[in-house]
Write an enzyme that holds these catalytic residues in place. Structure first.
Site, PDB file in Angstrom:
ATOM      1  N   ASP A  78     -19.112 -40.888 -14.537  1.00 58.11           N
ATOM      2  CA  ASP A  78     -18.051 -40.575 -15.531  1.00 58.11           C
ATOM      3  C   ASP A  78     -17.304 -39.199 -15.186  1.00 58.11           C
ATOM      4  OD1 ASP A  78     -20.377 -39.575 -15.673  1.00 58.11           O
ATOM      5  OD2 ASP A  78     -19.967 -38.979 -17.860  1.00 58.11           O
ATOM      6  N   GLU A 136     -22.960 -39.163 -17.811  1.00 58.27           N
ATOM      7  CA  GLU A 136     -23.828 -38.272 -17.635  1.00 58.27           C
ATOM      8  C   GLU A 136     -23.350 -36.876 -18.236  1.00 58.27           C
ATOM      9  OE1 GLU A 136     -25.235 -34.648 -16.058  1.00 58.27           O
ATOM     10  OE2 GLU A 136     -23.194 -35.140 -15.577  1.00 58.27           O
TER      11      GLU A 136
END
Length: 395
Positions: A78, A136
């Site tokens: 991400d 994350e």
């Protein structure tokens, strides 16, 4: 170095820059997941979705009866809500999203490792799982992956993070804690608004909030032992109003960084204490909302030693950074994995000598592509892959 290996690294660099040019925020990584899955399918690697935009890739699963442990390697996928200002040709051109933490590089390394490991799958001593993890950056993606079965059958797990403050190629991988836990807080201060010319008729939330900022910054300095690793930062102060108007309310926000839950509990209690007493002294009311986030990332000693030894065999005995203070005060949701099974997490230096090292989460940060080759090689060594084959030659 074989042509196959060189091509693998070149493709990984191109893949990294492609990901960088199309970043996606936590739990929105649909295009990123599709690119990863397409790459795996093109390599004839079996994969399954996990936790939505996450992906699990399996290699040498037929060796499940092997005496070698089933090893998992993890990469996060991400990006962050930051407007990019790197000026790179592969920069994202729209506002509001950027790979400002190097997750594009982590993913590219895992794709490169997948390609090499597939080429030597017949010679792998045990099964390998590659974990492409979403969210994350505060989204607890690791927890969701675990809940969706990502660690089933896994014996050990390894991961890494690029770190610009560490010299290029140096590793930090201690036994025990490597990165701290974290949490966030929000303080809503409510007073009595009114005209700035009549402060005696008001109860100023800006003044009270300012006093809270000053007092909170002294919590670590004066209420904790000097030897205690901890950070408390007030990072936002929002009290919109006119130039001649004392507002009714102010909202403060911030974060803490702690090595363990006991320290977290102590700091959280002190935040509440300081805010309540300061509010009372200023004749305002205040509400505190505290949100725990990630626990500390704590390495298992055996696996951390193996990771360090593998890196040193590859890069020399001087390739460990023994100067940087640990724990690093940043946080990682890799901590969830290490709470479940043995493993280790390393920081690997991305800093370039005599160049300014833009930190992670900076709008000027770009992953150092030179890290892709040595970390891909490290991953191959960790799972016991041969370093050369008759088909492909030397790595």
């Amino acid at each position: 170095m074989s042509a196959f290996w060189q091509n693998t690294i070149r493709q990984a660099i191109d893949f990294r820059r492609e990901l960088h040019s199309e970043p996606e925020l936590s739990w929105q990584e649909t295009r990123t997941a599709q690119k990863i899955r397409t790459a795996l399918s093109d390599m004839n690697i079996e994969w399954t979705p996990c936790a939505g935009t996450g992906t699990l890739a399996r290699l040498n699963i037929g060796a499940s009866s092997s005496s070698r442990p089933h090893i998992a390697l993890r990469g996060d996928i991400d990006a962050l809500p930051i407007h990019e200002q790197t000026g790179k040709t592969w920069a994202f051109r729209q506002m509001g999203c950027m790979h400002a933490c190097g997750h594009d590089g982590h993913t590219a390394v895992l794709v490169a490792a997948a390609r090499y490991l597939k080429s030597v799958e017949y010679a792998l001593p045990g099964p390998v799982t590659l974990i492409f993890q979403p969210a994350e950056e505060g989204g607890h993606g690791a927890l969701r992956m675990i809940e969706d079965g990502a660690l089933e059958g896994i014996d050990e797990i390894y991961g890494w993070h690029n770190w610009p403050a560490i010299p290029y190629g140096k590793m930090v991988c201690p036994d025990g804690i490597v990165m701290c836990g974290n949490g966030t807080f929000e303080i809503t201060v409510t007073g009595q608004g009114g005209h700035a010319s009549q402060p005696e008729l008001c109860r100023d939330p800006v003044l009270a909030g300012s006093a809270m900022v000053q007092a909170l910054q002294q919590v670590v300095a004066r209420r904790l032992a000097p030897q205690q690793a901890a950070v408390l930062s007030v990072t936002s102060f929002d009290a919109p109003s006119g130039f001649t108007v004392i507002p009714q309310q102010a909202v403060l926000g911030g974060s803490i960084r702690v090595p363990d839950n006991a320290t977290r509990d102590a700091i959280n209690a002190l935040i509440v204490e300081v805010v309540e007493h300061t509010a009372r002294a200023h004749g305002v009311s205040a509400e505190v909302a505290i949100q725990p986030r990630y626990n500390a990332t704590v390495n298992h000693a055996k696996q951390a030693s193996y990771l360090r030894e593998t890196w040193c065999k590859q890069n020399g005995d001087d390739s460990l950074d023994t100067q940087i203070p640990i724990p690093i005060m940043a946080s990682e949701d890799f901590s969830y994995y290490l709470q479940e099974i043995p493993g280790a997490f390393a920081l690997i230096g991305a800093g370039v000598p005599e160049q300014r090292a833009h930190p992670c989460h900076s709008p000027f940060y770009d992953f150092n592509d030179d890290l892709i080759e040595p970390v891909t090689r490290l991953y191959a060594r960790l799972v016991g892959a041969p370093q050369s084959t008759q088909q492909e030659g030397v790595m």
